[in-house]
Design an enzyme around this catalytic site. Sequence first.
Site, mmCIF file in Angstrom:
data_model
loop_
_atom_site.group_PDB
_atom_site.id
_atom_site.type_symbol
_atom_site.label_atom_id
_atom_site.label_comp_id
_atom_site.label_asym_id
_atom_site.label_seq_id
_atom_site.Cartn_x
_atom_site.Cartn_y
_atom_site.Cartn_z
ATOM 1 N N THR A 13 18.770 23.097 60.959
ATOM 2 C CA THR A 13 18.416 21.937 61.788
ATOM 3 C C THR A 13 19.548 21.625 62.770
ATOM 4 O O THR A 13 19.342 21.578 63.987
ATOM 5 C CB THR A 13 18.140 20.710 60.890
ATOM 6 N N LYS A 204 29.279 8.939 53.507
ATOM 7 C CA LYS A 204 29.567 8.447 54.869
ATOM 8 C C LYS A 204 30.430 7.183 54.813
ATOM 9 O O LYS A 204 31.351 7.013 55.620
ATOM 10 C CB LYS A 204 28.251 8.182 55.609
HETATM 11 P P1 NDP Z 1 19.828 23.382 57.092
HETATM 12 O O1 NDP Z 1 19.501 23.687 55.668
HETATM 13 O O2 NDP Z 1 18.743 23.107 58.035
HETATM 14 O O3 NDP Z 1 20.685 24.599 57.680
HETATM 15 C C1 NDP Z 1 21.709 25.224 56.962
HETATM 16 C C2 NDP Z 1 22.075 26.511 57.686
HETATM 17 O O4 NDP Z 1 23.182 27.097 57.038
HETATM 18 C C3 NDP Z 1 20.962 27.564 57.680
HETATM 19 O O5 NDP Z 1 20.995 28.303 58.861
HETATM 20 C C4 NDP Z 1 21.373 28.462 56.492
HETATM 21 O O6 NDP Z 1 20.913 29.768 56.635
HETATM 22 C C5 NDP Z 1 22.875 28.445 56.666
HETATM 23 N N1 NDP Z 1 23.608 28.754 55.431
HETATM 24 C C6 NDP Z 1 23.573 28.076 54.265
HETATM 25 N N2 NDP Z 1 24.415 28.664 53.384
HETATM 26 C C7 NDP Z 1 24.972 29.710 54.018
HETATM 27 C C8 NDP Z 1 25.900 30.699 53.644
HETATM 28 N N3 NDP Z 1 26.442 30.729 52.424
HETATM 29 N N4 NDP Z 1 26.236 31.631 54.556
HETATM 30 C C9 NDP Z 1 25.706 31.630 55.784
HETATM 31 N N5 NDP Z 1 24.831 30.722 56.212
HETATM 32 C C10 NDP Z 1 24.455 29.764 55.333
HETATM 33 O O7 NDP Z 1 20.880 22.185 57.044
HETATM 34 P P2 NDP Z 1 21.113 21.066 58.162
HETATM 35 O O8 NDP Z 1 21.256 21.710 59.475
HETATM 36 O O9 NDP Z 1 20.134 19.974 57.976
HETATM 37 O O10 NDP Z 1 22.510 20.469 57.683
HETATM 38 C C11 NDP Z 1 23.743 21.121 57.971
HETATM 39 C C12 NDP Z 1 24.870 20.149 57.712
HETATM 40 O O11 NDP Z 1 24.743 19.047 58.600
HETATM 41 C C13 NDP Z 1 24.899 19.533 56.319
HETATM 42 O O12 NDP Z 1 26.240 19.322 55.944
HETATM 43 C C14 NDP Z 1 24.200 18.204 56.498
HETATM 44 O O13 NDP Z 1 24.583 17.253 55.539
HETATM 45 C C15 NDP Z 1 24.719 17.831 57.857
HETATM 46 N N6 NDP Z 1 23.908 16.863 58.603
HETATM 47 C C16 NDP Z 1 22.564 17.055 58.733
HETATM 48 C C17 NDP Z 1 21.811 16.192 59.500
HETATM 49 C C18 NDP Z 1 20.356 16.376 59.670
HETATM 50 O O14 NDP Z 1 19.729 15.518 60.316
HETATM 51 N N7 NDP Z 1 19.757 17.444 59.149
HETATM 52 C C19 NDP Z 1 22.441 15.055 60.191
HETATM 53 C C20 NDP Z 1 23.884 14.965 60.006
HETATM 54 C C21 NDP Z 1 24.569 15.840 59.238
HETATM 55 P P3 NDP Z 1 19.435 30.177 56.152
HETATM 56 O O15 NDP Z 1 18.476 29.263 56.882
HETATM 57 O O16 NDP Z 1 19.326 31.592 56.557
HETATM 58 O O17 NDP Z 1 19.407 29.921 54.667
HETATM 59 N N1 HSE Z 2 20.140 13.199 55.217
HETATM 60 C C1 HSE Z 2 20.887 12.458 56.153
HETATM 61 C C2 HSE Z 2 20.137 11.177 56.495
HETATM 62 C C3 HSE Z 2 21.106 13.268 57.396
HETATM 63 O O1 HSE Z 2 18.940 11.095 56.179
HETATM 64 O O2 HSE Z 2 20.727 10.270 57.050
HETATM 65 C C4 HSE Z 2 22.035 12.603 58.380
HETATM 66 O O3 HSE Z 2 23.330 12.539 57.877
#
Ligand code: NDP
Ligand code: HSE
Length: 437
Positions: A13, A204
């Site tokens: 994401t 947070k």
């Molecule tokens: P997702 O699960 O959507 O994406 C995670 C990504 O990391 C995927 O591309 C996954 O690959 C990859 N990945 C996971 N483990 C590995 C690994 N060991 N080696 C290589 N690639 C890996 O997570 P989000 O994007 O939602 O979240 C990412 C971070 O951002 C988290 O820390 C989350 O807390 C933070 N965050 C998220 C928000 C949100 O709105 N979603 C908002 C603010 C912060 P694959 O898909 O191939 O498994």
């Molecule tokens: N899971 C978190 C939320 C993502 O819902 O606020 C943003 O940090």
Amino acid sequence: MKPINVGLLGLGTVGGGTLTVLRRNATEITRRAGREIRVLRAAVRNLDKAKLLAGDLPLSTNPFDVVDDPEIDIVVELIGGLEPARELVMQAIANGKHVVTANKHLIAKHGNEIFAAAQAKGVMVAFEAAVAGGIPIIKALREGLSANRIEWLAGIINGTSNFILTEMRDKGAAFEDVLKQAQELGYAEADPTFDIEGIDAAHKLTILSAIAFGIPMQFDRAYTEGISKLTREDVQYAEELGYRIKLLGIARRAENGIELRVHPTLIPERRLIANVDGAMNAVLVKGDAVGPTLYYGAGAGAEPTASAVVADLVDVTRLHTADPHHRVPHLAFQPDQLSDTPILPMDEVRTAYYLRLRAFDRPGVLADITRILADSHISIDAMVQKEPAEGEEQVNIILLTHITVEKNVNAAIAKIEALDAVAGQVMRIRLEELAAK
Ligand code: NDP
Ligand code: HSE
């Protein structure tokens, strides 16, 4: 000037949103940063899933290919969780690379170790996206409010739980259905109990408290209570009394220490923050000079979060060649100036309360309850007894208290629950006026 090279860990994401924004706004971003920010490679687990978005961007399934690549200046960690994220970030720092991360879990748990390593190596670790998605709250607290003694802050800092509470209130939707929707929209954490049980908000809040008060990260001392035990009945009674229930993260400078707590909270409905709905976040900060300031925006989702990640990339790019001593300290205060002010145990926290109990409608019941409260030095602000539902012998009694210390409320609740005329447990929700004074 030659481009600065970025390696992305994760294209989910937030990683996907980051790549999209960097590509779409490349010209504007270069004009701001002073040089091109070029993504050199990315790591994912599933190559097939990422191929379409990545286009001609080289992909690897080994994240150390990114972290150990000598061409890369900034590693952007967007995989989430503690391991291997911690190991990758520490390795990137050891390799002399700057780090940008959205990983609040990692920063709240291991921030002290990570910042110490970054300080020693003279690299930056930027984490704007870790708190409140797209709202630049880290920058505001760390830089914009640096004249102030921060007195308290209170935030809606979990988009998923706010989305659930809003949909339940406005549409009468079922908890599980809304949670599923939040997951589909990419708001929820990999483990959604982090959202629902207040753990993500506590991560947070831990980060915000460190920057607001100049204290180390102390996630393990934060009090954490989520929204899973809230009932629609309480949401409705709160509204009847002129309040909204929100999951708040609160950090407050008290006489003997700092309050650090996440829990559902009644807030007067006339406050702006009480009207922050859906996945939106808001943080209210009270500084002694500026008074209250409110920061509002999208708290989750691909591009809002990418907005914060890219802002960090621009900051790091601008400061890349600066003397490390001239950079803004990671936690706003100089590393040797962190304070050891204790975090107060929850028993010592002072707040007001909403109490709901079920009691038999008999003479003397209210007198017993109010006597217990008076004996515990708890002053009542309002009291309502509801009509019994058709065929029921018990009634709901709702009490609002004035501010009191939590241990007194706990003691009073235990005595009230022990009364013969009271059925089941007392529902206790904390109440904050969040007044400007
Ligand atoms: P997702 O699960 O959507 O994406 C995670 C990504 O990391 C995927 O591309 C996954 O690959 C990859 N990945 C996971 N483990 C590995 C690994 N060991 N080696 C290589 N690639 C890996 O997570 P989000 O994007 O939602 O979240 C990412 C971070 O951002 C988290 O820390 C989350 O807390 C933070 N965050 C998220 C928000 C949100 O709105 N979603 C908002 C603010 C912060 P694959 O898909 O191939 O498994
Ligand atoms: N899971 C978190 C939320 C993502 O819902 O606020 C943003 O940090």
